[in-house]
Design an enzyme around this catalytic site. Sequence first.
Site, PDB file in Angstrom:
ATOM      1  N   ASP A 185     108.318  14.517  -4.029  1.00 35.32           N
ATOM      2  CA  ASP A 185     109.485  13.639  -3.989  1.00 35.32           C
ATOM      3  C   ASP A 185     110.700  14.474  -4.360  1.00 35.32           C
ATOM      4  OD1 ASP A 185     111.598  11.781  -4.613  1.00 35.32           O
ATOM      5  OD2 ASP A 185     110.093  10.203  -4.721  1.00 35.32           O
ATOM      6  N   ARG A 246     105.719   2.837   6.244  1.00 37.20           N
ATOM      7  CA  ARG A 246     106.201   2.477   7.567  1.00 37.20           C
ATOM      8  C   ARG A 246     105.620   3.460   8.573  1.00 37.20           C
ATOM      9  NH1 ARG A 246     107.156  -1.564   5.450  1.00 37.20           N
ATOM     10  NH2 ARG A 246     109.093  -2.785   5.374  1.00 37.20           N
ATOM     11  N   ASP A 269      97.763   0.841   7.510  1.00 38.12           N
ATOM     12  CA  ASP A 269      98.172  -0.558   7.449  1.00 38.12           C
ATOM     13  C   ASP A 269      99.453  -0.772   8.246  1.00 38.12           C
ATOM     14  OD1 ASP A 269      97.821  -3.264   6.425  1.00 38.12           O
ATOM     15  OD2 ASP A 269      99.631  -2.885   5.241  1.00 38.12           O
ATOM     16  N   GLU A 274     104.771  -1.020  16.055  1.00 39.58           N
ATOM     17  CA  GLU A 274     104.084  -2.114  15.370  1.00 39.58           C
ATOM     18  C   GLU A 274     104.547  -3.433  15.966  1.00 39.58           C
ATOM     19  OE1 GLU A 274     102.840  -2.208  10.860  1.00 39.58           O
ATOM     20  OE2 GLU A 274     104.850  -3.071  11.076  1.00 39.58           O
ATOM     21  N   HIS A 293      99.107  -4.722   8.747  1.00 40.21           N
ATOM     22  CA  HIS A 293     100.245  -4.805   7.827  1.00 40.21           C
ATOM     23  C   HIS A 293     100.013  -5.907   6.778  1.00 40.21           C
ATOM     24  CE1 HIS A 293     104.767  -3.680   7.664  1.00 40.21           C
ATOM     25  NE2 HIS A 293     104.363  -4.054   6.460  1.00 40.21           N
ATOM     26  N   GLY A 296     101.067  -5.698   1.711  1.00 42.26           N
ATOM     27  CA  GLY A 296     102.054  -6.413   0.904  1.00 42.26           C
ATOM     28  C   GLY A 296     101.589  -7.804   0.531  1.00 42.26           C
TER      29      GLY A 296
END
Length: 335
Positions: A185, A246, A269, A274, A293, A296
């Site tokens: 990161d 994403r 996922d 998509e 997806h 979440g």
Amino acid sequence: MVDRPAALFALGAHHLPELYPPRSMHRLQRLVRVDETVVAERFDTDDVQAALASTEYLITGWGCPPITTAVLDAAPRLRAILHTAGSVKTLLTAECWERGLAVTSAASANAVPVAEYTLAAILFAGKDVFRLRDRYHSDRHFTLAEVQTGVGNYGRRVGVIGASRIGRRVIELLRPFDIEVYLFDPYVDAGAAAELGVRLVDLDTLLRTCDIVTVHAPANPRTDRLVGAAQLALMRDGATLINTARGSLVDTHALIEHLEAGRLYAVLDVTDPEPLQADSELWNLPNTFLTPHIAGSHGNELARMGDCIIDELERVLDGRPFAHAIVATDLDRVA
């Protein structure tokens, strides 16, 4: 309590009972005056326009239209926007920031099930569950008396791409396990990495050295195809790529090439595009685990997001700042 401030729901009405079930709605009603029968799926109806005139707190969620200048002009008393979901990028316009509105979201609550999904995928991948499952199905090969080499999570190296809310939650969930966590990161320094208990490395090092790589960076122009052809080629044979962020962060065509060669495994996922095309090779690859997806919040997990927003409302009504405040300068590096 006649002095309760006015609030308005602005979201898909069908989500309201799950986001704010009776227990949560009762708690919310003790803090603000909000009419459950007036839910703004559009801002131009007579009842919504009338409600906006006195609204101080706009409680938004999936299905809320963009909050434009016209909406803000109709809500002169508006003080804050509390989003009962994750990203606010498609919801807020520049005018919201220019008017100094306080903004918060339930992204931290939504991070919980995504991190739980990721943890399950990591542990299953480390145990080589996907390959051994297919082997058991295809030839009924039973492994009880046969030790499987290269299987297990003891000392496994897991690479986390992005110390986002979800990435940090994944790191936290991995702490009880005998797993070494690497992190890439660019916004995290050595001190912060030490606090997280991870080894901070560059992306190439992470991909070369980790058995399992999980993607948790935001989607923006800088992260488009972050894991591209060159990066996928660095991954060790038999490694697993997990993507719950994403689809645009991974080069799908390049990934398919490695999957077709049998070199990598993938738990996806999210995909690009998509939903996935009906003729995509990903549907038929045995080393690919696809879900629609779902990582979440779903079902009873939506109530966690509602409770998060009620907690935030309690804070601001008590004169404290939001615990999960969002500022405009953060939008380019959050989901």
